[in-house]
Design an enzyme around this catalytic site. Sequence first.
Site, PDB file in Angstrom:
ATOM      1  N   PHE A 179      14.195  -0.466   3.860  1.00 18.56           N
ATOM      2  CA  PHE A 179      15.036   0.147   4.896  1.00 18.56           C
ATOM      3  C   PHE A 179      14.758   1.635   5.128  1.00 18.56           C
ATOM      4  O   PHE A 179      15.425   2.273   5.925  1.00 18.56           O
ATOM      5  CB  PHE A 179      16.516  -0.092   4.594  1.00 18.56           C
ATOM      6  CG  PHE A 179      16.991  -1.499   4.913  1.00 18.56           C
ATOM      7  CD1 PHE A 179      16.269  -2.343   5.747  1.00 18.56           C
ATOM      8  CD2 PHE A 179      18.183  -1.981   4.384  1.00 18.56           C
ATOM      9  CE1 PHE A 179      16.718  -3.640   6.046  1.00 18.56           C
ATOM     10  CE2 PHE A 179      18.652  -3.265   4.684  1.00 18.56           C
ATOM     11  CZ  PHE A 179      17.913  -4.093   5.507  1.00 18.56           C
ATOM     12  N   ASN A 203      10.230   1.929  -2.321  1.00  9.69           N
ATOM     13  CA  ASN A 203       9.172   2.806  -1.798  1.00  9.69           C
ATOM     14  C   ASN A 203       9.660   3.638  -0.619  1.00  9.69           C
ATOM     15  O   ASN A 203       9.028   3.699   0.431  1.00  9.69           O
ATOM     16  CB  ASN A 203       7.920   1.998  -1.424  1.00  9.69           C
ATOM     17  CG  ASN A 203       8.182   0.915  -0.406  1.00  9.69           C
ATOM     18  OD1 ASN A 203       9.293   0.398  -0.307  1.00  9.69           O
ATOM     19  ND2 ASN A 203       7.175   0.554   0.364  1.00  9.69           N
ATOM     20  N   ASP A 255      10.546  -9.438   3.465  1.00  9.89           N
ATOM     21  CA  ASP A 255       9.689  -8.253   3.359  1.00  9.89           C
ATOM     22  C   ASP A 255       9.799  -7.400   4.624  1.00  9.89           C
ATOM     23  O   ASP A 255       8.802  -6.857   5.108  1.00  9.89           O
ATOM     24  CB  ASP A 255       8.236  -8.638   3.063  1.00  9.89           C
ATOM     25  CG  ASP A 255       7.387  -7.443   2.636  1.00  9.89           C
ATOM     26  OD1 ASP A 255       7.957  -6.372   2.356  1.00  9.89           O
ATOM     27  OD2 ASP A 255       6.150  -7.575   2.594  1.00  9.89           O
ATOM     28  N   HIS A 298       4.648  -6.753  -6.682  1.00 13.40           N
ATOM     29  CA  HIS A 298       3.661  -6.804  -5.595  1.00 13.40           C
ATOM     30  C   HIS A 298       2.304  -6.963  -6.263  1.00 13.40           C
ATOM     31  O   HIS A 298       1.815  -6.049  -6.925  1.00 13.40           O
ATOM     32  CB  HIS A 298       3.703  -5.515  -4.762  1.00 13.40           C
ATOM     33  CG  HIS A 298       2.723  -5.510  -3.631  1.00 13.40           C
ATOM     34  ND1 HIS A 298       3.120  -5.429  -2.315  1.00 13.40           N
ATOM     35  CD2 HIS A 298       1.373  -5.600  -3.602  1.00 13.40           C
ATOM     36  CE1 HIS A 298       2.036  -5.468  -1.528  1.00 13.40           C
ATOM     37  NE2 HIS A 298       0.964  -5.565  -2.294  1.00 13.40           N
ATOM     38  N   HIS A 321       7.844  -0.294  10.950  1.00 15.76           N
ATOM     39  CA  HIS A 321       7.094   0.906  11.345  1.00 15.76           C
ATOM     40  C   HIS A 321       7.230   0.993  12.864  1.00 15.76           C
ATOM     41  O   HIS A 321       7.336  -0.046  13.534  1.00 15.76           O
ATOM     42  CB  HIS A 321       5.608   0.774  10.984  1.00 15.76           C
ATOM     43  CG  HIS A 321       5.346   0.628   9.516  1.00 15.76           C
ATOM     44  ND1 HIS A 321       5.415   1.672   8.624  1.00 15.76           N
ATOM     45  CD2 HIS A 321       5.016  -0.468   8.774  1.00 15.76           C
ATOM     46  CE1 HIS A 321       5.132   1.243   7.403  1.00 15.76           C
ATOM     47  NE2 HIS A 321       4.898  -0.060   7.470  1.00 15.76           N
ATOM     48  N   HIS A 335       5.907 -12.350  -2.112  1.00 15.58           N
ATOM     49  CA  HIS A 335       5.045 -12.687  -0.965  1.00 15.58           C
ATOM     50  C   HIS A 335       3.663 -13.240  -1.355  1.00 15.58           C
ATOM     51  O   HIS A 335       2.636 -12.624  -1.112  1.00 15.58           O
ATOM     52  CB  HIS A 335       4.893 -11.527   0.013  1.00 15.58           C
ATOM     53  CG  HIS A 335       4.725 -10.148  -0.568  1.00 15.58           C
ATOM     54  ND1 HIS A 335       3.909  -9.876  -1.630  1.00 15.58           N
ATOM     55  CD2 HIS A 335       5.282  -8.972  -0.214  1.00 15.58           C
ATOM     56  CE1 HIS A 335       3.965  -8.586  -1.899  1.00 15.58           C
ATOM     57  NE2 HIS A 335       4.803  -8.018  -1.059  1.00 15.58           N
TER      58      HIS A 335
HETATM   59  O1  DOR Z   1       2.959  -4.650   4.416  1.00 13.41           O
HETATM   60  C1  DOR Z   1       3.700  -4.107   3.615  1.00 13.41           C
HETATM   61  N1  DOR Z   1       4.531  -3.125   3.984  1.00 13.41           N
HETATM   62  N2  DOR Z   1       3.657  -4.501   2.335  1.00 13.41           N
HETATM   63  C2  DOR Z   1       4.284  -3.797   1.378  1.00 13.41           C
HETATM   64  O2  DOR Z   1       4.154  -4.142   0.228  1.00 13.41           O
HETATM   65  C3  DOR Z   1       5.075  -2.600   1.699  1.00 13.41           C
HETATM   66  C4  DOR Z   1       5.534  -2.667   3.091  1.00 13.41           C
HETATM   67  C5  DOR Z   1       6.090  -1.352   3.580  1.00 13.41           C
HETATM   68  O3  DOR Z   1       6.939  -0.775   2.900  1.00 13.41           O
HETATM   69  O4  DOR Z   1       5.691  -0.896   4.654  1.00 13.41           O
END
Ligand code: DOR
Length: 445
Positions: free
Chosen positions: A66, A97, A306, A182, A310, A235
């Site tokens: 998020f 992250n 997941d 992961h 973006h 995943h």
């Molecule tokens: O495609 C991904 N995007 N895989 C991930 O493990 C992290 C995620 C992200 O946080 O953008």
Amino acid sequence: MMTQHFQMIIRGGTLVTHAGIAVADIAVADGRIAQIGGLDAAEADTVIDATGLHVLPGVIDSQVHFREPGNEHKEDLETGMAAAALGGVTAVFEMPNTSPATVDEHALTDKVDRATGRAATDFAFFVGASPENTTWLPDLERLPGCCGVKLFMGSSTGSLLVHDDETIRTVLQNGQRRVAVHSEDEERLNERKPARQAGDPASHTAWRDVETALKSTRRLLRIARETARKVHVLHITTAEEMDLLKDYKDIATVEVTPQHLTLESPDCYERLGSYAQMNPPIRDAGHRQALWRALDQGVVDVVGSDHAPHTKDEKAKAYPDSPSGMPGVQTLLPLLLDHMNAGRLSLPRLMDLTSAGAARIYGIAGKGRIAVGYDGDFTLVDLKRQQTITGEWLASKCGWSPFEGQTVTGWPVGTIVRGIVVMRDGALTGERPGRPVRFIDTLNG
Ligand code: DOR
């Protein structure tokens, strides 16, 4: 005789429970399921007519990103959970992250504080494993609002990474809960960077190839066996990993995502370009079929979205500058209902994968099934409703979905969190009752 009075009664719905699929009323009192059936004479503050609808245990999405704090232009906790509620999700587990990464008590507590009062759904947060925090992990994973430890064995979005056997072993030796992983091999990712073709997101599958995933998962399972630590491998994308994982079901649980079950290369890269780019990548039809086979055979324990938003501007950059990840928390259930209607899985299996699975994997207290004493979390669905996924419906700040324009059969029409309606007929009610999810091993603090 005094009329019984409840917080909520859901009347006439077809309940999907571990006892089977049957029409019955449900009463909720103080946020928990108080009675199932025999409610003709009872009253409630809120009465919901669910005639013609199916009532599922609240859907739990155990993998979302998020972006708050640090990247609120992509998503924040409020918009992320609004999207979840619109998609029929009642609880989310959010990944570490962010910026700063969730690697200590301060960052974890900060997320809980930020979510409180803004959350349409219940929530919990992962703490990220790093080479610096391994000895703290046993305490960190037990903090209120923490669902467990997340380990990145290969680099993805953000800087979290633990890639050498020694440190992975130390992470697995510290703590009790199931560690979410992961699984992509960092060394091979670095070696294979030249496989990336400028401007061609389809080459993402050549870079992050089958062996990258398989090598990492093999290492992980070996160390998990050595240390006797439970792991949850996120995943999974390859036939080869599924074949390996079936021999580790005593210690390893397995996630697949709706996008890996739905999209395939090369079609997805031709249609969607870098919007289909994620880690680990969407692969070809053979792998997609292998994921369905593993789901059929019970090797798969849970479906998580997941959700990794973006912005369109970011995604529009030329590969490989385009970031990896796609949104999905709002479309998880519609896509699975559509697969169910197409005969790819049964309704009880869908329920297992979207609620009971997460509860079992993480030891969630009081969620994941419709049973007296459990939280009054429900997802109301119209199994026959045909609806097109549109941009206007999406609540994620990123403003797009790889599934826009797709018409699905089966749609969430109500989201109820501990007896409070947060979504009805496609609209949020404005309630934000979300609280930290509780876990069985920390009920006494
Ligand atoms: O495609 C991904 N995007 N895989 C991930 O493990 C992290 C995620 C992200 O946080 O953008």
